[in-house]
Design a protein around this motif. Sequence first.
Motif, short mmCIF file in Angstrom:
data_model
loop_
_atom_site.label_atom_id
_atom_site.label_comp_id
_atom_site.label_asym_id
_atom_site.label_seq_id
_atom_site.Cartn_x
_atom_site.Cartn_y
_atom_site.Cartn_z
N VAL A 105 0.77 -1.26 -0.11
CA VAL A 105 0.05 -0.16 -0.09
C VAL A 105 1.03 1.47 0.10
CG1 VAL A 105 -1.66 1.36 1.33
CG2 VAL A 105 -1.85 -1.20 1.04
N THR A 106 1.82 0.99 0.75
CA THR A 106 2.86 2.41 0.99
C THR A 106 3.53 2.58 -0.32
OG1 THR A 106 3.24 2.01 3.26
CG2 THR A 106 4.97 3.36 1.97
N THR A 126 1.89 6.84 -6.62
CA THR A 126 0.83 7.83 -7.11
C THR A 126 1.13 9.24 -6.89
OG1 THR A 126 -1.01 5.97 -6.43
CG2 THR A 126 -1.58 8.17 -6.60
N MET A 127 1.88 9.50 -5.66
CA MET A 127 2.31 10.88 -5.42
C MET A 127 3.28 11.16 -6.31
SD MET A 127 2.10 11.22 -1.37
CE MET A 127 2.84 9.48 -0.87
N LYS A 164 4.58 14.60 -10.94
CA LYS A 164 4.98 14.56 -12.63
C LYS A 164 4.17 15.47 -13.51
CE LYS A 164 6.60 10.85 -13.99
NZ LYS A 164 7.10 9.72 -14.58
N VAL A 165 2.84 14.93 -13.09
CA VAL A 165 1.68 15.51 -14.11
C VAL A 165 1.51 16.76 -13.93
CG1 VAL A 165 -0.79 14.99 -14.31
CG2 VAL A 165 0.76 13.05 -14.47
N ALA A 166 1.61 17.27 -12.50
CA ALA A 166 0.97 18.66 -12.35
C ALA A 166 2.11 19.58 -12.31
CB ALA A 166 0.74 18.68 -11.00
N PHE A 206 0.30 4.76 -15.93
CA PHE A 206 0.20 4.31 -14.31
C PHE A 206 -1.08 3.43 -14.21
CE2 PHE A 206 -1.44 5.53 -10.23
CZ PHE A 206 -0.39 4.95 -9.45
N THR A 207 -2.15 3.76 -14.97
CA THR A 207 -3.45 3.00 -14.63
C THR A 207 -3.18 1.68 -15.15
OG1 THR A 207 -4.66 5.14 -14.90
CG2 THR A 207 -5.89 3.11 -14.87
N HIS A 208 -2.64 1.42 -16.13
CA HIS A 208 -2.46 0.24 -16.83
C HIS A 208 -1.34 -0.59 -15.68
CE1 HIS A 208 -3.79 0.35 -21.25
NE2 HIS A 208 -4.54 1.07 -20.31
N THR A 209 -0.45 0.00 -15.21
CA THR A 209 0.58 -0.72 -14.22
C THR A 209 -0.14 -0.92 -13.12
OG1 THR A 209 2.37 0.60 -15.33
CG2 THR A 209 2.67 -0.54 -13.39
N LEU A 210 -1.08 -0.28 -12.56
CA LEU A 210 -1.75 -0.49 -11.50
C LEU A 210 -2.72 -1.61 -11.50
CD1 LEU A 210 -2.02 0.49 -8.58
CD2 LEU A 210 -3.88 2.33 -9.38
#
Length: 91
Positions: free
Chosen positions: A6-7, A13-14, A19-21, A76-80
């Motif tokens: 989870v960590t 995610t952070m 990177k996106v922002a 990232f979504t695909h990896t997750l």
Amino acid sequence: MSDADVTQIAIQTMMVAAKVAAPILLTALLVGFLISLFQAATQIQEATLSFVPKMIAVAIALLVTGNWVLSELVSFTHTLFDTLPRLLGRT
């Protein structure tokens, strides 16, 4: 799923969110700084003077980096989604 998993997901995610922002936030910061410098030099204290150029610069930054941002989020979504079944099966 352990606490470490989870960590790790939260850290990833952070990092993706930062990177996106970053391009949009850095653009707004740079334009805001330049406008503030201009306002201090000319002693023009108009609130809307900083808003309109900053809005235009952010819109241009979104147009320029939008494709990259979308590809990063999809990756990232695909990896997750690929990782979650393995993590949930380890209970």
